[in-house]
Structure formats: structure tokens, C-alpha cells
Design a protein around this motif. Structure first.
Motif, PDB file in Angstrom:
ATOM      1  N   ILE A 155       0.836  -1.204   0.000  1.00 62.50           N
ATOM      2  CA  ILE A 155       0.000   0.000   0.000  1.00 62.50           C
ATOM      3  C   ILE A 155       0.868   1.251   0.000  1.00 62.50           C
ATOM      4  CG2 ILE A 155      -1.645   1.364   1.351  1.00 62.50           C
ATOM      5  CD1 ILE A 155      -2.872  -1.288   2.301  1.00 62.50           C
ATOM      6  N   ILE A 156       1.888   1.268   0.850  1.00 62.52           N
ATOM      7  CA  ILE A 156       2.779   2.429   0.918  1.00 62.52           C
ATOM      8  C   ILE A 156       3.461   2.661  -0.422  1.00 62.52           C
ATOM      9  CG2 ILE A 156       4.926   3.295   1.928  1.00 62.52           C
ATOM     10  CD1 ILE A 156       4.083   1.926   4.549  1.00 62.52           C
ATOM     11  N   SER A 157       3.931   1.596  -1.043  1.00 58.36           N
ATOM     12  CA  SER A 157       4.615   1.727  -2.328  1.00 58.36           C
ATOM     13  C   SER A 157       3.667   2.270  -3.399  1.00 58.36           C
ATOM     14  CB  SER A 157       5.171   0.370  -2.756  1.00 58.36           C
ATOM     15  OG  SER A 157       5.851   0.477  -3.986  1.00 58.36           O
ATOM     16  N   TYR A 158       2.431   1.759  -3.413  1.00 58.58           N
ATOM     17  CA  TYR A 158       1.451   2.231  -4.395  1.00 58.58           C
ATOM     18  C   TYR A 158       1.145   3.716  -4.208  1.00 58.58           C
ATOM     19  CZ  TYR A 158      -3.078   3.064  -6.571  1.00 58.58           C
ATOM     20  OH  TYR A 158      -4.096   3.607  -7.312  1.00 58.58           O
ATOM     21  N   LEU A 159       0.864   4.119  -2.981  1.00 55.25           N
ATOM     22  CA  LEU A 159       0.538   5.522  -2.724  1.00 55.25           C
ATOM     23  C   LEU A 159       1.701   6.435  -3.080  1.00 55.25           C
ATOM     24  CD1 LEU A 159      -1.327   5.271   0.708  1.00 55.25           C
ATOM     25  CD2 LEU A 159      -2.349   5.540  -1.553  1.00 55.25           C
ATOM     26  N   THR A 160       2.904   6.026  -2.710  1.00 54.94           N
ATOM     27  CA  THR A 160       4.092   6.829  -3.014  1.00 54.94           C
ATOM     28  C   THR A 160       4.277   6.980  -4.512  1.00 54.94           C
ATOM     29  OG1 THR A 160       5.154   6.119  -0.950  1.00 54.94           O
ATOM     30  CG2 THR A 160       6.587   7.017  -2.670  1.00 54.94           C
ATOM     31  N   ASP A 161       4.097   5.883  -5.245  1.00 54.55           N
ATOM     32  CA  ASP A 161       4.217   5.946  -6.699  1.00 54.55           C
ATOM     33  C   ASP A 161       3.203   6.909  -7.295  1.00 54.55           C
ATOM     34  OD1 ASP A 161       6.271   4.105  -6.723  1.00 54.55           O
ATOM     35  OD2 ASP A 161       4.995   2.396  -7.252  1.00 54.55           O
ATOM     36  N   GLU A 162       1.970   6.861  -6.791  1.00 54.88           N
ATOM     37  CA  GLU A 162       0.919   7.715  -7.331  1.00 54.88           C
ATOM     38  C   GLU A 162       1.203   9.193  -7.072  1.00 54.88           C
ATOM     39  OE1 GLU A 162      -2.103   7.038  -9.185  1.00 54.88           O
ATOM     40  OE2 GLU A 162      -0.652   5.443  -9.577  1.00 54.88           O
ATOM     41  N   VAL A 163       1.650   9.510  -5.867  1.00 61.01           N
ATOM     42  CA  VAL A 163       1.941  10.909  -5.554  1.00 61.01           C
ATOM     43  C   VAL A 163       3.146  11.392  -6.357  1.00 61.01           C
ATOM     44  CG1 VAL A 163       2.590  12.525  -3.728  1.00 61.01           C
ATOM     45  CG2 VAL A 163       0.886  10.752  -3.277  1.00 61.01           C
ATOM     46  N   GLN A 164       4.169  10.565  -6.474  1.00 57.00           N
ATOM     47  CA  GLN A 164       5.331  10.940  -7.289  1.00 57.00           C
ATOM     48  C   GLN A 164       4.930  11.177  -8.740  1.00 57.00           C
ATOM     49  OE1 GLN A 164       8.290   7.790  -5.510  1.00 57.00           O
ATOM     50  NE2 GLN A 164       9.479   9.365  -6.526  1.00 57.00           N
ATOM     51  N   ARG A 165       4.015  10.357  -9.240  1.00 56.06           N
ATOM     52  CA  ARG A 165       3.562  10.525 -10.625  1.00 56.06           C
ATOM     53  C   ARG A 165       2.887  11.881 -10.800  1.00 56.06           C
ATOM     54  NH1 ARG A 165      -1.065  10.139 -12.997  1.00 56.06           N
ATOM     55  NH2 ARG A 165      -2.101   9.302 -11.146  1.00 56.06           N
ATOM     56  N   GLN A 166       2.051  12.256  -9.834  1.00 56.07           N
ATOM     57  CA  GLN A 166       1.379  13.549  -9.924  1.00 56.07           C
ATOM     58  C   GLN A 166       2.373  14.710  -9.816  1.00 56.07           C
ATOM     59  OE1 GLN A 166      -2.597  13.765  -7.794  1.00 56.07           O
ATOM     60  NE2 GLN A 166      -1.856  11.828  -6.960  1.00 56.07           N
ATOM     61  N   LEU A 167       3.377  14.553  -8.950  1.00 54.98           N
ATOM     62  CA  LEU A 167       4.396  15.597  -8.818  1.00 54.98           C
ATOM     63  C   LEU A 167       5.182  15.770 -10.109  1.00 54.98           C
ATOM     64  CD1 LEU A 167       5.794  14.882  -5.249  1.00 54.98           C
ATOM     65  CD2 LEU A 167       4.671  16.987  -5.999  1.00 54.98           C
TER      66      LEU A 167
END
Length: 232
Positions: free
Chosen positions: A71-83
Motif C-alpha cells: 500500500i505504501i509503495s502504491y501511494l508513493t508511486d501515485e503521488v510521485q507521478r502527480q508531482l
């Protein structure tokens, strides 16, 4: 001659330096809904300032059948993608204050409970050398609200925690800063900070400069034992 305090300013990241909280929320909601659950705005607000492990467990309780690390990896990836698409969404006045601190030779650290790779991706998008140090969620054993992240940052910078100002936007972050012995400044974004115990609350960092943080520190810094004098 000793430079006037603060010797260092310690910055929280999400919601304090950058307005990424909507990015986290935008990642959480479809993840829960993918598995047939629902995720309210109130539940999302309850995650502000939590350690990622605790946030992941709340998402598990909402029906996400993944492990905490997944879950942490998925959320981090998603936020990094938006950034990567939008750039760094600085909070009002944050970039200018950070640049002013650097111009005055004040040490700075980013103290965040986001993953190190997430924190570094934000730092790399800033167009000047912004931080002497990054302490991230996967760098500490005990997350905020424990004092460990701020104490670790001060030790790595070689400064006394009492000679620092910590800037936070969440109750958990403020509790961490206060417990560490730093002068704690609250700048609320999504959740109220009244009654948490911040030394001061500012509505915004806009228009603020190094001189304001020096005045804040002077007004609230604890006395060092060696500075206490007993007279007869």
C-alpha cells in the motif's frame, strides 16, 4: 561570533512545504473503491500527519487486501507521478522563506514521514539547493508523533534541538516537534491546530522571512542549563 538562533529550521514536507495532501487523497480514494469500499473526505483528513504504516492499516480496514508495504509503495508511486506532472506545489511563502534561510546561512532539514524516495523526488524538483539533510519515514524507527525524527535531524546537523524551529501543519507533527524540544510553529492547512501546544500558529508563511523565525525563536526558546545563573 556566534550567529543568532535559530541554528537550523526543520521543515515538515506534506502540507507544510508543499501542498501534496490532495495528491495523497486522490491516490487513496480510487484504491479503496477498487476493492468495493468507500472512502470519505473525513476519513482522508484523519490520515493527515499519520505515519505511512498507520495510514496503510486504515486503508486495510477499509477493505484494501494488500500488505502494508504494498500500500505504501502504491501511494508513493501515485503521488510521485502527480508531482512529475505538476511540479512542486509550494505552499504560499514556503519557497521564499526557504530561500531566505539559505541566503542567511541557516541550516535546513526536511523531516517527513513520507518515504525517502518520495522526499528526494520533491527536493530534486526544487530549483536551488534547499536542504542540508533529509530525514524520511523509512530513516527512523519511531515516527511522528514521537520526537525521534526531529532529534535525529538536529543530531545529524550538529545543532542543539533547542536552537531549532520546526514547522508543521498537522497535530501529530506538532506533537513530535514539541516533544523533541524544538520551538514548534504550526501553519495549518487541512486540520485545525488549536490546542495542540504549538509555540505559535501562523495562518501562512507568506511574507515571512528569516527575521520572523529568529523573533519566534527568541520569544519561545527554552533556556540552556549552562545559561542559567544563580546569584546570591
Amino acid at each position: 561570533m556566534t550567529s543568532p538562533a535559530p541554528a537550523a529550521v526543520l521543515w515538515d514536507m506534506d502540507g507544510t512545504l508543499v501542498d501534496t495532501e490532495p495528491y495523497w487523497m486522490a491516490a487513496e480514494t480510487p484504491l479503496v473503491e477498487r476493492f468495493g469500499g468507500s472512502w470519505s473526505h473525513e476519513q482522508a483528513l484523519g490520515m493527515v500527519g499519520l505515519a505511512l504504516e498507520d495510514s496503510a492499516r486504515l486503508l486495510q480496514n477499509a477493505g484494501v487486501p494488500w500488505g502494508v508495504d504494498e500500500i505504501i509503495s502504491y501511494l508513493t508511486d501515485e503521488v510521485q507521478r502527480q508531482l512529475a506532472v505538476t511540479g512542486v506545489p509550494f505552499r504560499p511563502g514556503a519557497r521564499e522563506l526557504l530561500a531566505d534561510l539559505r541566503a542567511h546561512g541557516v541550516k535546513t532539514a526536511l523531516v517527513t514521514m513520507s518515504m525517502r524516495r518520495m522526499a528526494l523526488s520533491v527536493v530534486e524538483l526544487i530549483d536551488f539547493p534547499a536542504f542540508d539533510l533529509v530525514v524520511a519515514g523509512d530513516d527512523v524507527e519511531r515516527p511522528k508523533p514521537y520526537p525521534d525524527p526531529y532529534l535525529q535531524a538536529a543530531a545529524a546537523l550538529g545543532v542543539d534541538i533547542r536552537d531549532t524551529v520546526a514547522i508543521e501543519d498537522s497535530p501529530n507533527g506538532l506533537r513530535s516537534a514539541i516533544a523533541s524540544g524544538a520551538v514548534a510553529l504550526g501553519v495549518p492547512l487541512m486540520v485545525p491546530l488549536e490546542g495542540v501546544g504549538a509555540h505559535e500558529l501562523w495562518p501562512s508563511l507568506e511574507g515571512r522571512a528569516t527575521s520572523d523565525l529568529r523573533a519566534l525563536h527568541t520569544a519561545h526558546a527554552p533556556t540552556h542549563p549552562e545559561e542559567t545563573r544563580v546569584t546570591r
